[in-house]
Write a protein that holds these residues in place. Structure first.
Motif, short mmCIF file in Angstrom:
data_model
loop_
_atom_site.label_atom_id
_atom_site.label_comp_id
_atom_site.label_asym_id
_atom_site.label_seq_id
_atom_site.Cartn_x
_atom_site.Cartn_y
_atom_site.Cartn_z
N GLU A 79 28.53 63.72 43.95
CA GLU A 79 28.75 62.39 43.38
C GLU A 79 28.01 61.32 44.20
O GLU A 79 27.32 60.45 43.65
CB GLU A 79 30.24 62.07 43.34
N ALA A 80 28.12 61.42 45.53
CA ALA A 80 27.46 60.42 46.39
C ALA A 80 25.94 60.51 46.26
O ALA A 80 25.25 59.49 46.25
CB ALA A 80 27.90 60.64 47.84
N LYS A 132 24.89 58.96 42.94
CA LYS A 132 25.01 57.49 42.97
C LYS A 132 23.87 56.87 43.76
O LYS A 132 23.33 55.84 43.39
CB LYS A 132 26.33 57.10 43.65
N PRO A 182 19.11 57.33 41.70
CA PRO A 182 19.24 57.26 40.24
C PRO A 182 18.31 58.21 39.48
O PRO A 182 18.54 58.47 38.31
CB PRO A 182 18.89 55.79 39.92
N ASP A 207 30.24 61.07 33.93
CA ASP A 207 29.48 59.85 33.64
C ASP A 207 28.00 59.96 34.00
O ASP A 207 27.20 59.12 33.59
CB ASP A 207 30.08 58.65 34.39
N PHE A 208 27.64 60.98 34.77
CA PHE A 208 26.22 61.13 35.12
C PHE A 208 25.43 61.86 34.03
O PHE A 208 24.23 62.08 34.16
CB PHE A 208 26.06 61.85 36.46
#
Ligand SMILES: C[S@@+](CC[C@H](N)C(=O)[O-])C[C@H]1O[C@@H](n2cnc3c(N)ncnc32)[C@H](O)[C@@H]1O
Length: 322
Positions: free
Chosen positions: A40-41, A44, A47, A70-71
């Protein structure tokens, strides 16, 4: 919702991987997705990055996929064992990855679910399989292995000083009735360890449970096979980060990275012969350990050791290591 697993040494992981994962169209493999905290990090922070997240535990894959929904198609989950990285890449039409992350061992999600049988502090069936479709369980090891084999795994994987005493106590107990619960095993291990030694080092059953988990999941043999295959699958300029929680795992990582970071030209020659140049550059002179701040926040990070390396392009422009 409370985080299901606190990612260990997150800043260091992000820093070491940044030059590789910030390249246009970069692909990273998170070989031990777990709760998806590191992935996740990374997603984020970069991109343009795509991550393939591997785990052998279907529950982890489901939870992490939900967290990372969401990615969109920048994240793909793959149920596999991490020595299958080249196959997983091929299945996604890729040959090389720009970054590979290994955060070895067991996740808090697995430890904190009593029914998985990893925890000595809760009573549960002796299971400990990361992949519930695998055949070998901790119960089968405890009740079926010869005493000499039990001694070996307790010593090697558990670093248990009292391995023969614990193995003998297991043999005596199972001759009365099969050992099927983590509570019974934890109690008999405690009773087998001399009282003076019980006062230090936390729960005396911890080392036995760790040894069983490593044996049940074939962790050391898989790791021995996985790291060379992963390093071969890195693109030139690609980076690997390994976090291990056991001295054997760390030794395997150190040895393989050192082996690839030295020239194999015979000593005494003034230049490296073609094809013998180092193929990796080690980025961590010594393994990194968690800071005191991290230890205060997340005591489970205590055994972690982090090593990182970068694949260098060879004179032929390729990173071939065969
Ligand atoms: C320490 S956790 C990873 C935590 C993750 N980095 C995070 O931030 O949430 C290790 C994960 O690796 C998985 N695992 C362990 N050995 C594996 C193997 N040989 N192949 C694939 N996954 C493995 C475990 O099921 C567990 O979910």
């Amino acid at each position: 919702m409370e985080a299901p697993h606190v990612p260990v040494m997150l800043d260091e992981v992000l820093d070491y991987l940044a030059p590789a994962v910030s390249r246009p169209g970069a692909l990273a493999v998170d070989a031990t997705l777990g709760a998806g905290g590191h992935t996740e990090a990374l997603l984020k922070a970069h991109p343009d990055l795509m991550v393939i997240g591997i785990d052998r535990d279907p529950t982890a894959l489901t939870l992490a996929s939900e967290r990372l929904r969401d990615f969109g198609d920048r994240f793909v989950a793959a149920r596999a064992v991490y020595d299958e990285i080249p196959d997983v890449l091929a299945a996604h039409g890729r040959e090389r990855a720009d970054a590979i992350l290994f955060d070895l061992g067991v996740s808090s999600m697995q430890l904190d679910r009593p029914e998985r049988g990893f925890a000595y502090a809760q009573d549960a069936p002796l299971d400990m399989r990361m992949n519930p479709d695998d055949h070998l369980t901790a119960e089968a090891v405890v009740n079926g292995y010869e005493v000499s084999e039990l001694v070996r795994i307790l010593r090697e994987y558990g670093e248990e000083k009292f391995a023969p005493r614990v193995a003998k106590a297991i043999a005596a107990a199972r001759s009365q009735a099969p050992i099927t619960s983590s509570r019974r095993l934890a109690d008999l291990v405690r009773d087998a360890i001399p009282a003076a030694a019980r006062r230090t080092g936390g729960n005396p059953a911890k080392r036995t449970f760790q040894a069983l988990r490593i044996e049940v999941n074939g962790e050391i043999d898989t790791w021995r096979a996985a790291l060379p295959a992963a390093l071969d699958a890195l693109a030139p300029g690609g980076r690997v980060v390994v976090m291990s929680y056991h001295s054997l795992e760390d030794r395997i990582a150190k040895h393989e990275l050192v082996r690839r970071s030295v020239s194999t030209t015979p000593a005494g020659l003034p230049v490296d012969l073609p094809g013998t140049e180092p193929t990796f550059r080690i980025l961590t002179r010594k393994a990194h350990r968690p800071t005191q701040t991290e230890l205060d926040r997340n005591p489970r990070s205590a055994p972690a050791r982090l090593r990182a390396a970068e694949r260098v392009a060879t004179s032929t422009g390729e990173g071939g290591d065969s």
